[in-house]
Design a protein around this motif. Structure first.
Motif, PDB file in Angstrom:
ATOM      1  N   PHE A 112      74.203   5.097  40.036  1.00 37.88           N
ATOM      2  CA  PHE A 112      73.246   3.992  39.978  1.00 37.88           C
ATOM      3  C   PHE A 112      73.957   2.683  40.306  1.00 37.88           C
ATOM      4  O   PHE A 112      75.017   2.394  39.731  1.00 37.88           O
ATOM      5  N   CYS A 116      76.317   4.068  42.580  1.00 33.48           N
ATOM      6  CA  CYS A 116      75.741   4.625  43.802  1.00 33.48           C
ATOM      7  C   CYS A 116      76.648   4.313  44.998  1.00 33.48           C
ATOM      8  O   CYS A 116      76.919   5.188  45.836  1.00 33.48           O
ATOM      9  N   SER A 119      79.472   6.554  44.828  1.00 33.01           N
ATOM     10  CA  SER A 119      79.091   7.940  45.129  1.00 33.01           C
ATOM     11  C   SER A 119      79.065   8.176  46.634  1.00 33.01           C
ATOM     12  O   SER A 119      79.571   9.189  47.131  1.00 33.01           O
ATOM     13  N   TYR A 120      78.470   7.245  47.362  1.00 34.61           N
ATOM     14  CA  TYR A 120      78.493   7.338  48.827  1.00 34.61           C
ATOM     15  C   TYR A 120      79.935   7.398  49.344  1.00 34.61           C
ATOM     16  O   TYR A 120      80.273   8.217  50.201  1.00 34.61           O
ATOM     17  N   ALA A 135      71.682   8.944  45.136  1.00 32.30           N
ATOM     18  CA  ALA A 135      72.160   7.575  45.326  1.00 32.30           C
ATOM     19  C   ALA A 135      71.029   6.606  44.996  1.00 32.30           C
ATOM     20  O   ALA A 135      70.131   6.390  45.802  1.00 32.30           O
ATOM     21  N   ALA A 161      68.449   9.488  48.391  1.00 32.39           N
ATOM     22  CA  ALA A 161      68.653   8.059  48.140  1.00 32.39           C
ATOM     23  C   ALA A 161      67.326   7.437  47.720  1.00 32.39           C
ATOM     24  O   ALA A 161      66.263   7.821  48.222  1.00 32.39           O
ATOM     25  N   HIS A 163      65.387   3.572  46.025  1.00 32.37           N
ATOM     26  CA  HIS A 163      65.556   2.148  45.752  1.00 32.37           C
ATOM     27  C   HIS A 163      64.234   1.560  45.293  1.00 32.37           C
ATOM     28  O   HIS A 163      63.165   2.034  45.678  1.00 32.37           O
TER      29      HIS A 163
END
Length: 214
Positions: A112, A116, A119-120, A135, A161, A163
């Motif tokens: 988060f 995030c 993580s990428y 993500a 992913a 958002h």
């Protein structure tokens, strides 16, 4: 047993010879308890491990790397610290595999915000270690990905992913840039937006859980 990062652990409720792993990476200024709060809702066959970022910001707040402001209040990230954290997470995954009966080819990062972004970076730098990434509320920062990332083999990597469409912390435009880059690398990517700010809505949680189980 002392590993290189502090973490909270939920054992799998369904024990196999080796169990898959969900590794949770929190956002800037938060801690390992934040994402661990929904560990009980995650699929029962997984080890769920929520890890604390290495940089102590005092009062129970931690970061994967510093975010600094210059005299004009422009925000910039400490890429050296971010790269150190990226490699530390990769090392930590190896330590977990050595210490728990974790299925090494079934590892998912759930990140988060700043978690995030990390993580990428971990997945694109070490795709042999990571099979899936969730993500959330972050963006893809190629400045902290290993230099030779374009020649990596991504055929076993999948990304979900998401958002908030009205995120006031990380603009949604930043998040939208990831999908074409990832697909260009041959990574199967799902991207979703939700009518929320900087957070995880119940629908977002439901969607990524379903995605994990497909």
């Amino acid at each position: 047993m002392k590993l290189s990062l502090y973490y909270l652990l939920r054992e799998p409720k369904i024990k196999l010879d080796k169990n898959p792993l969900l590794l949770l990476l929190h956002g800037y200024g938060s801690n390992e308890e934040d994402l661990f709060s929904f560990a009980s809702e995650l699929p029962e066959e997984y080890y769920v491990i929520s890890v604390r970022a290495p940089y102590d910001m005092m009062y129970g707040s931690y970061a994967w790397y510093a975010i600094n402001f210059d005299a004009d209040e422009n925000k910039f990230s400490d890429h050296d610290q971010a790269i150190e954290s990226r490699d530390l997470i990769a090392k930590f995954i190896e330590e977990l595999i050595e210490n728990y009966p974790i299925e090494a080819n079934n590892i998912t990062l759930i990140g988060f915000s700043q978690g995030c972004i990390l993580s990428y970076a971990v997945a694109l730098s070490y795709p042999e270690k990571i099979q899936r990434v969730v993500a959330m509320s972050g963006y893809l920062n190629l400045d902290i990905v290993a230099e030779n990332y374009t020649s990596n083999d991504y055929k076993n990597l999948k990304i979900f992913a998401s958002h908030g469409a009205v995120d006031q912390v990380i603009p949604v435009d930043w998040a939208r840039k990831a999908k074409p880059i990832l697909e260009n690398l041959g990574i199967e990517t799902v991207y979703k937006e939700y009518p929320i700010g900087h957070g995880v809505s119940p629908q977002n949680f439901h969607d990524f859980k379903n995605w994990l189980q497909n």
